[in-house]
Motif scaffolding. Structure first.
Motif, PDB file in Angstrom:
ATOM      1  N   VAL A 650       0.863  -1.171   0.000  1.00 33.58           N
ATOM      2  CA  VAL A 650       0.000   0.000   0.000  1.00 33.58           C
ATOM      3  C   VAL A 650       0.912   1.237   0.000  1.00 33.58           C
ATOM      4  O   VAL A 650       1.765   1.372   0.878  1.00 33.58           O
ATOM      5  CB  VAL A 650      -0.927   0.022   1.215  1.00 33.58           C
ATOM      6  N   GLY A 651       0.734   2.106  -0.979  1.00 35.18           N
ATOM      7  CA  GLY A 651       1.531   3.321  -1.057  1.00 35.18           C
ATOM      8  C   GLY A 651       0.746   4.532  -0.601  1.00 35.18           C
ATOM      9  O   GLY A 651      -0.444   4.679  -0.923  1.00 35.18           O
ATOM     10  N   LEU A 652       1.397   5.385   0.155  1.00 36.10           N
ATOM     11  CA  LEU A 652       0.777   6.597   0.673  1.00 36.10           C
ATOM     12  C   LEU A 652       1.613   7.801   0.235  1.00 36.10           C
ATOM     13  O   LEU A 652       2.841   7.779   0.339  1.00 36.10           O
ATOM     14  CB  LEU A 652       0.707   6.548   2.203  1.00 36.10           C
ATOM     15  N   SER A 686       5.459   3.589   1.898  1.00 36.27           N
ATOM     16  CA  SER A 686       4.656   2.418   1.511  1.00 36.27           C
ATOM     17  C   SER A 686       4.706   1.375   2.612  1.00 36.27           C
ATOM     18  O   SER A 686       5.627   1.363   3.447  1.00 36.27           O
ATOM     19  CB  SER A 686       5.172   1.821   0.195  1.00 36.27           C
ATOM     20  N   TYR A 687       3.699   0.474   2.564  1.00 34.24           N
ATOM     21  CA  TYR A 687       3.575  -0.600   3.549  1.00 34.24           C
ATOM     22  C   TYR A 687       3.352  -1.910   2.812  1.00 34.24           C
ATOM     23  O   TYR A 687       2.380  -2.048   2.052  1.00 34.24           O
ATOM     24  CB  TYR A 687       2.403  -0.332   4.504  1.00 34.24           C
ATOM     25  N   ASN A 688       4.261  -2.894   3.032  1.00 34.28           N
ATOM     26  CA  ASN A 688       4.196  -4.179   2.350  1.00 34.28           C
ATOM     27  C   ASN A 688       3.362  -5.135   3.201  1.00 34.28           C
ATOM     28  O   ASN A 688       3.832  -5.655   4.231  1.00 34.28           O
ATOM     29  CB  ASN A 688       5.601  -4.735   2.131  1.00 34.28           C
ATOM     30  N   VAL A 689       2.131  -5.366   2.759  1.00 35.51           N
ATOM     31  CA  VAL A 689       1.218  -6.218   3.522  1.00 35.51           C
ATOM     32  C   VAL A 689       1.718  -7.650   3.568  1.00 35.51           C
ATOM     33  O   VAL A 689       1.576  -8.346   4.584  1.00 35.51           O
ATOM     34  CB  VAL A 689      -0.194  -6.153   2.905  1.00 35.51           C
ATOM     35  N   ALA A 690       2.316  -8.114   2.485  1.00 34.30           N
ATOM     36  CA  ALA A 690       2.755  -9.505   2.407  1.00 34.30           C
ATOM     37  C   ALA A 690       4.136  -9.727   3.010  1.00 34.30           C
ATOM     38  O   ALA A 690       4.607 -10.858   3.056  1.00 34.30           O
ATOM     39  CB  ALA A 690       2.771  -9.961   0.946  1.00 34.30           C
ATOM     40  N   SER A 697       8.405   1.098   4.525  1.00 33.38           N
ATOM     41  CA  SER A 697       9.578   1.641   3.832  1.00 33.38           C
ATOM     42  C   SER A 697       9.889   3.028   4.405  1.00 33.38           C
ATOM     43  O   SER A 697       9.020   3.681   4.998  1.00 33.38           O
ATOM     44  CB  SER A 697       9.331   1.737   2.329  1.00 33.38           C
ATOM     45  N   PRO A 698      11.120   3.514   4.255  1.00 30.90           N
ATOM     46  CA  PRO A 698      11.447   4.848   4.787  1.00 30.90           C
ATOM     47  C   PRO A 698      10.544   5.932   4.199  1.00 30.90           C
ATOM     48  O   PRO A 698      10.076   5.843   3.064  1.00 30.90           O
ATOM     49  CB  PRO A 698      12.909   5.046   4.370  1.00 30.90           C
TER      50      PRO A 698
END
Length: 926
Positions: A650-652, A686-690, A697-698
């Motif tokens: 998920v990217g923010l 970003s957040y890696n769900v898997a 990530s930074p």
């Protein structure tokens, strides 16, 4: 210059004998008609009333009079056709009419004709127009007996000599004190004349006009000075021949500076005066350079090949055996294309053969720039920007023009051709060859070539008319193809067989399928998938060699391919906020602050493709299998390798813009003034769900703004890691705040700022470089400013670059303003990824110019490295405007490029080889 067609008139009173069969009636009628004409329209001794102006007269060519003179019938005899005068059919051509052209003349005070002297006098603002000849003067006298015209000025009531003659014939203009012209022989004597010949002016006391194309002068002055009454310099032509618009050939000539003779001269000289470009010799510069001895530089020949292309060939030679060759060519065709091409080769020798410090090497540089006019072909385009050669060319070249590019670390080139086929869908393709070269590592990356083709977006479910609405109608797909032949080599193997042996080629096919729609009226939503297929012709095979006890990598030639795909979605919106500071009854300076936010969320799925991965066994000396090593045979593919790890991220991101409304200083303004506080302030993570660990990530932050009417530009960035480090400075699955630290750990940061200051007005600080210096910097891959210095090839700067005719402000006794400009560039980088907590780079560069007087200008380019505590390459510049001359001095006081260069020469391009140049240059060890 001047061409008259007046001829001598017949006597006004003559004795006429009438003889039958012999009398020429036409001559009698011509004499009577001309006498009546003169008496009617001319003044003899009568002077017109004071203040009365004589209207312009026009003398028409005299034609045969139709008046018939009657004869006595008793003496008349019938003339038969057989005995008729044979002059009607005689082969001898009849005499020309009295005038060949219409003559327009005018005078303010009077114009009179003296019958006794056969002279026509014109006085005060006199003017004659005859054919292509135009004469204006205070006093003009035409002598019909001697076939001469004499024009001079007049003396006014104060005793000043005014209304000097101005003679114009075609494009030639002469402004003498007086002139005596013979209309029959076409020769003339011109006194105290000033004649423009090309960029210069010939000042002569006596000029002899031989014909329309040849003039002879004696003890004349040739100069390009602006002040012709008191020229700061001139070349004295003791005897010279002038062919207007073509050449000036002279005997003994030498230079005078403010009427003081100098020993600089020649036994003979040739000054070309053609308006068109012509071929010619380029005079070299003589000097001395330390261990290389005496030299001749920048000598050669200019070839004016045609109106569309030229060629300049220059060479250098040093007495120790070093030499250089340079070729420069420019070409252009209006509304089609323009460009330039250059090749430079230098053979550099240091010391003498047999000595321990002897060194010999060759360097070269190839540059080509081509641009196509946008109107030439709207569907296809060709462009080129090439800068390649020896990696150390700019660093060790002897050519002074390369000074500003010595600090370049990268050379790059690109040649491309693109074509568009209009239609539905639209088809595009392009072929590109690229080159990048690092001057420090001497590594070269090239693509020979890259082919890109695409088919435009297609909407298979959209209606043929009307707008596209909804998810289904907005579904679109396209096709992209990229083929590339990539070469990685070094400077020593450039364009050798080994370079092409290591080439890698491949094809990449991409088919994206996307759609977009509005969600809840305020959110933009998009979703898509992409299919990717890669073809390659080289793969690898790995195995373990138990004898050598090492991994062996083999190259497998042959066709192979892999296919991947992914999914992505994104949603974003725009939020507007207004912070109002106004209050009733108060006129605050800050009215309001406007904040615009654009948040977005994205979700991406990248499946794993472990079917493309292989393993090999590692067997020890006893034959036991210790481990299985996994590898991918597409590791060296130019388009990457398939992803092995499944990711679902998920990217923010959030972008911000800040503006303020402030009170305008102009009291007449009806609305508040808008001021930009921050052009952009962006955050992304970003957040890696898997992921099984380190899922965040930074956080990356970037921003930028411009202040002080866009004179100060600031850009900054930072990277912040939410995870902590262990004792070995490795990231661990623990937030930094849980480890006793802050919410984020700053791992890197950067700040750059550039500031242009000047008291000359807006934008003046960026105009310190002339066009030629700026073009040379950019063509060499350098900066578009002078922070790294400017070219020291002063001999190529011609007069056309300086507008000497621009209006200048009236000079005052004291100038309270000294024009100046200053350019600053500041950069700092911070690194803390592994607790090093250091400033990795920190520097300030600056350049500026100060115009101390109207004639004196000084400038400097330098910088300071706060990290290494030292100055960057420094250049000091001094320039003096000497009216028709220009003096430059450039000095690099310290460093690897310690040198100085002095130049003095004439501004005019036609005399640019009349110069003196002295330099001292540091020998660069290879």
């Amino acid at each position: 210059m001047c061409n008259f067609g007046f001829s001598k008139t017949e006597p006004f009173v003559t004795k006429i004998h009438l003889k039958a069969l012999r009398t020429n009636n036409f001559k009698i009628l011509f004499t009577l008609s001309f006498t009546v004409f003169i008496n009617t329209f001319s003044f003899a001794q009568d002077i017109p009333r004071q203040g009365r102006k004589i209207d312009r007269k026009v003398i028409e060519p005299v034609f045969r009079d139709t008046l018939v003179v009657s004869k006595d019938s008793l003496n008349a005899k019938e003339i038969s056709k057989k005995t008729q005068d044979s002059t009607i059919t005689d082969s001898i051509k009849p005499k020309k009419d009295f005038l060949e052209h219409r003559v327009n003349y005018h005078a303010e005070d009077y114009s009179k004709f003296n019958h006794k002297e056969h002279k026509l006098y014109l006085y005060n603002q006199a003017k004659i127009v005859y054919g292509d000849m135009n004469i204006t003067a205070g006093d003009i006298t035409i002598d019909y007996v001697k076939n001469t015209v004499y024009a001079k000025g007049i003396t006014d009531s104060l005793g000043d000599y005014t209304q000097k003659p101005v003679f114009t014939q075609g494009s030639n203009v002469v402004e003498p004190d007086s002139i005596l012209f013979n209309t029959k022989s076409k020769k003339a004597l011109i006194y105290n004349s000033k004649t423009e010949q090309g960029e210069g002016t010939v000042i002569s006391k006596i000029t002899k006009k031989e014909n329309d194309s040849v003039y002879f002068v004696k003890d004349a002055k040739y100069t390009t000075a602006q002040d012709l009454e008191d020229p700061d310099y001139y070349i004295k032509l003791r005897k010279a021949k002038i062919v207007p618009g073509k050449k000036i050939v002279t005997g003994l000539a030498n230079i005078f500076i403010y009427d003081v003779p100098t020993p600089v001269g020649l036994p003979f000289g040739f000054f070309p005066q053609s308006d068109k470009q012509t071929s010619g010799v380029i005079i070299p510069t003589f000097g001395e350079q330390n261990d290389r001895g005496y030299f001749l530089q920048n000598g050669g020949y200019y070839f004016a090949i045609s109106d569309y292309i030229d060629l300049t060939v220059l060479g250098d030679y040093y007495t120790n055996g070093s030499y250089a060759l340079r070729m420069e060519s420019s070409y252009a065709k209006r509304y089609r294309y323009r460009g330039n091409f250059g090749f430079r080769y230098e053979n550099l020798i240091i010391s003498e053969r047999g000595f321990p410090d002897y060194a010999n090497s060759t360097i070269y540089n190839l540059r080509w720039s081509h641009s196509q006019d946008s109107k030439a072909n709207p569907s296809s385009r060709f462009s080129a920007s090439v800068n390649l050669g020896s990696s150390q060319y700019y660093q060790i070249s002897n050519n002074q023009v390369n000074v500003s590019n010595r600090l370049n670390n990268t050379l790059s080139s690109s040649i491309s051709y693109s074509k568009t086929f209009q239609g539905e869908p639209q088809v595009n393709y392009s072929v590109t060859a690229t080159h990048t070269q690092n001057s420090q590592t001497e590594k070269i990356n090239m693509t020979l070539p890259t082919f890109q083709g695409s088919i435009g977006r297609m909407y298979p479910f959209a209606s043929k008319s009307g707008s596209k609405k909804g998810i289904i109608q907005n579904i679109n797909l396209q096709y992209n193809l990229r083929a590339e032949n990539r070469i990685e080599t070094t400077d020593s193997l450039f364009f050798k067989k080994e370079m092409f042996d290591e080439a890698r080629a491949g094809f990449q096919h991409t088919v994206p399928l996307t759609t977009n729609f509005k969600l809840f009226k305020h959110f933009s939503f998009s979703a898509g998938t992409s299919y990717n297929e890669v073809w390659t012709f080289k793969t690898i095979n790995k195995y373990y060699d138990p004898i050598e006890e090492e991994e062996v990598v083999e190259t497998v030639n042959g066709f192979d391919s892999f296919r991947t795909y992914n999914f992505s979605t994104s949603m974003g919106t725009t939020v507007y906020g207004m912070f109002n500071f106004e209050k009733e009854g108060q006129d605050r300076k800050i009215k309001a602050i406007r904040h615009v936010m654009r948040p977005s969320v994205s979700y991406n799925i990248n499946p794993d493709f472990d079917q493309y991965y292989d393993t090999y066994e590692v067997v020890d000396a006893d034959g036991n299998t210790s481990a299985d090593v996994e590898y991918n045979r597409f590791e060296n593919s130019i388009f990457g390798q398939p992803n092995k790890t499944f990711s679902s991220a998920v990217g923010l991101s959030l972008s911000n813009n800040f503006e303020a409304k402030v009170r305008d200083k102009d009291s007449t303004a009806t609305e508040a003034k808008k001021v930009v506080l921050l052009n952009n302030l962006n955050f992304s993570t970003s957040y890696n769900v898997a992921g099984d660990s380190l899922k965040w990530s930074p956080l990356r932050m970037t921003g930028g703004t411009q202040l002080f009417k866009n004179q100060l530009s600031i850009n900054f960035g930072a990277t912040m890691d939410p995870y902590a480090l262990d004792n070995n400075n490795k990231r661990i699955e623990k937030f930094n705040i849980e480890n006793g630290g802050s919410l984020f750990r700053l791992t890197s940061g950067n700040l750059t700022a550039s500031w242009s200051l000047s008291n000359k007005g807006k934008g003046a600080a960026e105009k310190g470089l002339n066009d030629k210096n700026l073009e040379e910097n950019l063509r060499g891959g350098g900066r578009d400013d002078d922070l790294f210095g400017v070219s020291e090839d002063f001999a190529t700067q011609q007069k056309g670059e300086v507008d000497d005719n621009k209006e200048k402000e009236p000079e005052a006794f004291y100038h309270h303003k000294i024009p100046w400009s200053l350019r600053l560039a500041y950069a700092v980088n911070y690194s803390n990824a592994q607790r090093q907590n250091e400033i990795s780079s920190h520097s300030l560069m600056f350049s500026g110019d100060i115009q101390l007087t109207d004639k004196w200008t000084i400038g400097a380019s330098s910088g300071y490295d706060f990290k290494n505590l030292g100055f960057t390459p420094t250049q000091l510049r001094f320039e003096r405007d000497l009216l028709s001359w220009r003096m430059n001095f450039s000095w690099t006081p310290f460093g690897d490029y310690k040198s100085w260069n002095f130049f003095i020469g004439i501004k005019s391009s036609i005399l640019k080889d009349l110069k003196y140049e002295k330099r001292r240059q540091q020998d660069l060890r290879l």
